[in-house]
Scaffold this motif. Structure first.
Motif, mmCIF file in Angstrom:
data_model
loop_
_atom_site.group_PDB
_atom_site.id
_atom_site.type_symbol
_atom_site.label_atom_id
_atom_site.label_comp_id
_atom_site.label_asym_id
_atom_site.label_seq_id
_atom_site.Cartn_x
_atom_site.Cartn_y
_atom_site.Cartn_z
ATOM 1 N N ASP A 15 0.676 -1.228 -0.093
ATOM 2 C CA ASP A 15 -0.365 -0.128 -0.208
ATOM 3 C C ASP A 15 0.971 1.731 -0.025
ATOM 4 O O ASP A 15 -0.254 2.633 -0.863
ATOM 5 C CB ASP A 15 -0.299 0.149 1.317
ATOM 6 C CG ASP A 15 -1.878 -1.398 1.544
ATOM 7 O OD1 ASP A 15 -2.427 -1.699 0.551
ATOM 8 O OD2 ASP A 15 -1.400 -2.121 2.093
ATOM 9 N N LEU A 16 1.994 0.967 0.605
ATOM 10 C CA LEU A 16 2.736 2.405 0.883
ATOM 11 C C LEU A 16 4.804 1.340 -0.140
ATOM 12 O O LEU A 16 4.750 0.825 0.966
ATOM 13 C CB LEU A 16 3.125 2.660 2.261
ATOM 14 C CG LEU A 16 1.694 3.487 2.502
ATOM 15 C CD1 LEU A 16 1.933 3.211 4.179
ATOM 16 C CD2 LEU A 16 1.840 4.239 2.278
ATOM 17 N N VAL A 17 4.996 2.761 -0.583
ATOM 18 C CA VAL A 17 6.207 2.542 -0.751
ATOM 19 C C VAL A 17 7.298 3.919 -0.564
ATOM 20 O O VAL A 17 6.609 4.602 -1.070
ATOM 21 C CB VAL A 17 6.958 1.967 -2.265
ATOM 22 C CG1 VAL A 17 8.054 2.141 -2.759
ATOM 23 C CG2 VAL A 17 5.365 0.967 -2.857
ATOM 24 N N ILE A 18 7.974 3.677 0.868
ATOM 25 C CA ILE A 18 8.521 4.784 1.060
ATOM 26 C C ILE A 18 9.998 4.474 0.333
ATOM 27 O O ILE A 18 10.432 3.100 1.069
ATOM 28 C CB ILE A 18 8.803 4.864 1.918
ATOM 29 C CG1 ILE A 18 7.790 5.193 2.620
ATOM 30 C CG2 ILE A 18 9.369 6.569 2.994
ATOM 31 C CD1 ILE A 18 6.720 5.697 4.371
ATOM 32 N N SER A 19 10.846 5.662 -0.033
ATOM 33 C CA SER A 19 12.101 5.154 0.003
ATOM 34 C C SER A 19 13.650 6.453 -0.183
ATOM 35 O O SER A 19 12.637 7.625 0.028
ATOM 36 C CB SER A 19 13.005 5.375 -1.734
ATOM 37 O OG SER A 19 14.188 4.698 -2.388
ATOM 38 N N ARG A 20 14.051 6.946 1.063
ATOM 39 C CA ARG A 20 14.746 7.551 1.577
ATOM 40 C C ARG A 20 15.791 7.436 1.502
ATOM 41 O O ARG A 20 16.608 6.291 2.350
ATOM 42 C CB ARG A 20 14.520 7.904 2.968
ATOM 43 C CG ARG A 20 15.014 9.104 3.697
ATOM 44 C CD ARG A 20 14.748 9.123 5.261
ATOM 45 N NE ARG A 20 14.942 10.568 6.603
ATOM 46 C CZ ARG A 20 15.761 10.197 7.472
ATOM 47 N NH1 ARG A 20 15.790 8.916 7.192
ATOM 48 N NH2 ARG A 20 15.734 10.773 7.707
ATOM 49 N N TYR A 21 16.346 8.884 0.909
ATOM 50 C CA TYR A 21 18.374 8.975 0.487
ATOM 51 C C TYR A 21 18.670 7.066 -0.144
ATOM 52 O O TYR A 21 20.075 6.631 0.535
ATOM 53 C CB TYR A 21 19.418 9.471 1.830
ATOM 54 C CG TYR A 21 18.918 10.309 2.457
ATOM 55 C CD1 TYR A 21 18.808 11.237 1.639
ATOM 56 C CD2 TYR A 21 18.132 10.433 3.672
ATOM 57 C CE1 TYR A 21 18.571 12.727 1.953
ATOM 58 C CE2 TYR A 21 17.897 11.671 4.677
ATOM 59 C CZ TYR A 21 17.332 13.241 3.535
ATOM 60 O OH TYR A 21 17.386 13.558 4.181
ATOM 61 N N SER A 22 17.754 6.189 -1.155
ATOM 62 C CA SER A 22 18.937 5.614 -2.011
ATOM 63 C C SER A 22 18.648 6.139 -2.964
ATOM 64 O O SER A 22 19.104 5.183 -3.443
ATOM 65 C CB SER A 22 17.408 4.501 -1.240
ATOM 66 O OG SER A 22 17.629 3.214 -2.156
ATOM 67 N N ALA A 23 17.548 6.439 -3.899
ATOM 68 C CA ALA A 23 17.056 6.155 -5.365
ATOM 69 C C ALA A 23 18.749 6.731 -5.904
ATOM 70 O O ALA A 23 18.870 6.483 -6.906
ATOM 71 C CB ALA A 23 15.882 7.245 -5.767
ATOM 72 N N HIS A 24 19.307 8.125 -5.404
ATOM 73 C CA HIS A 24 21.090 8.720 -5.629
ATOM 74 C C HIS A 24 22.360 7.300 -6.531
ATOM 75 O O HIS A 24 22.906 7.534 -7.006
ATOM 76 C CB HIS A 24 21.117 9.591 -5.188
ATOM 77 C CG HIS A 24 21.608 9.629 -3.946
ATOM 78 N ND1 HIS A 24 20.714 9.359 -2.955
ATOM 79 C CD2 HIS A 24 22.739 8.799 -3.542
ATOM 80 C CE1 HIS A 24 21.666 8.420 -1.742
ATOM 81 N NE2 HIS A 24 22.597 9.124 -2.159
ATOM 82 N N HIS A 25 21.573 5.838 -5.605
ATOM 83 C CA HIS A 25 22.037 4.942 -5.702
ATOM 84 C C HIS A 25 22.426 3.954 -6.540
ATOM 85 O O HIS A 25 22.952 2.791 -7.111
ATOM 86 C CB HIS A 25 22.183 4.245 -3.910
ATOM 87 C CG HIS A 25 23.720 4.944 -3.306
ATOM 88 N ND1 HIS A 25 24.910 5.397 -4.040
ATOM 89 C CD2 HIS A 25 22.782 5.829 -2.391
ATOM 90 C CE1 HIS A 25 25.398 6.135 -2.219
ATOM 91 N NE2 HIS A 25 24.100 6.524 -1.489
#
Length: 255
Positions: free
Chosen positions: A112-122
């Motif tokens: 229901d929720l996908v949260i990404s914090r300080y990850s996508a730049h990798h």
């Protein structure tokens, strides 16, 4: 000389630093983490994916607010630290799973929720990772993405990416806000509210957290000392190398 894959470089960089990311003040707290918790609210039946969980702080914060949390990361060592800390905190609804953002081992509409914090730049493939995030969200799903963002002017963008790469060879790219919006839309999301804030990085802990080689530390400091007024003022570069960057929280719904 044998070259490692990008995934291997990421795992090599973050695995040995797992404990540092668990205790990092930048990651363990912050206005963005408070904001994310407020956006989620109380959703006792919600299934949450913490995508690129790092030290697990999103999962730790939100586990009491949702039904289940899957902390997902490329690094086995990072996940072991997260699992131990979740057990220590009594968070029985938090589990871990290993893998890359671009290849999620979950069925369609699993969360229901996908949260990404300080990850996508990798992520090696930004669009592929966002497409996977969209795929595993249910029809009323919400994605919340928090990350460092690049300034629009080319000069400032080049400086940010250069400092990031010297500090950490697993860095790929900090996207701009417009880049985030465009790629999210391409991945099938409907980009919504964006909140921007300034994030000060204390230089000593910033490089220590990534175990940056001294030669690279000196290269970063050399670049900083040679920065022109536009760069120096924008990033508020201090005498000891500490500086300030742009960060965002962006909410996206299923399009």
């Amino acid at each position: 000389m044998t070259k490692a894959s990008h995934d291997a470089v990421v795992a090599r960089q973050f695995g040995p630093q797992a404990q540092s990311y668990l205790t990092s003040a930048v990651h363990a707290q912050g206005a963005d983490l408070d904001q994310i918790a407020g956006l989620v609210g109380s959703r006792p039946s919600a299934r949450l994916l913490d995508l690129g969980c790092g030290g697990g702080h999103v999962g730790f914060r939100l586990a009491p607010q949702v039904g289940t949390v899957v902390a997902y990361d490329l690094s086995d060592q990072m996940l072991a630290v997260v699992a131990d800390e979740a057990e220590r905190r009594g968070l029985a609804n938090l589990s871990t799973r290993q893998g890359a953002a671009e290849r999620l081992p979950f069925a369609d509409a699993s969360f229901d929720l996908v949260i990404s914090r300080y990850s996508a730049h990798h992520w090696q493939d930004f669009l592929a990772g966002l497409k996977e995030a969209r795929r595993v969200l249910g029809p009323d799903g919400v994605g919340i993405f928090a990350d460092v963002v690049s300034p629009a002017p080319a000069l400032l963008d080049t400086w940010l990416q250069s400092l990031e790469l010297l500090r950490d060879p697993s860095h790929v790219r900090n996207a701009s806000v417009d880049g985030w919006r465009q790629t999210l839309a391409e991945a099938g999301f409907r980009p919504g509210e964006v909140s921007l804030r300034k994030l000060r990085l204390e230089f000593g802990s910033w490089v220590a957290r990534m175990n940056t080689p001294d030669s690279h530390v000196q290269a970063i400091r050399s670049l900083q000392r040679q920065a022109n007024d536009t760069v120096s003022n924008y990033f508020a570069i201090e005498q000891d190398g500490s500086f300030t960057i742009d960060a965002m929280v962006l909410v996206a719904t299923v399009g």
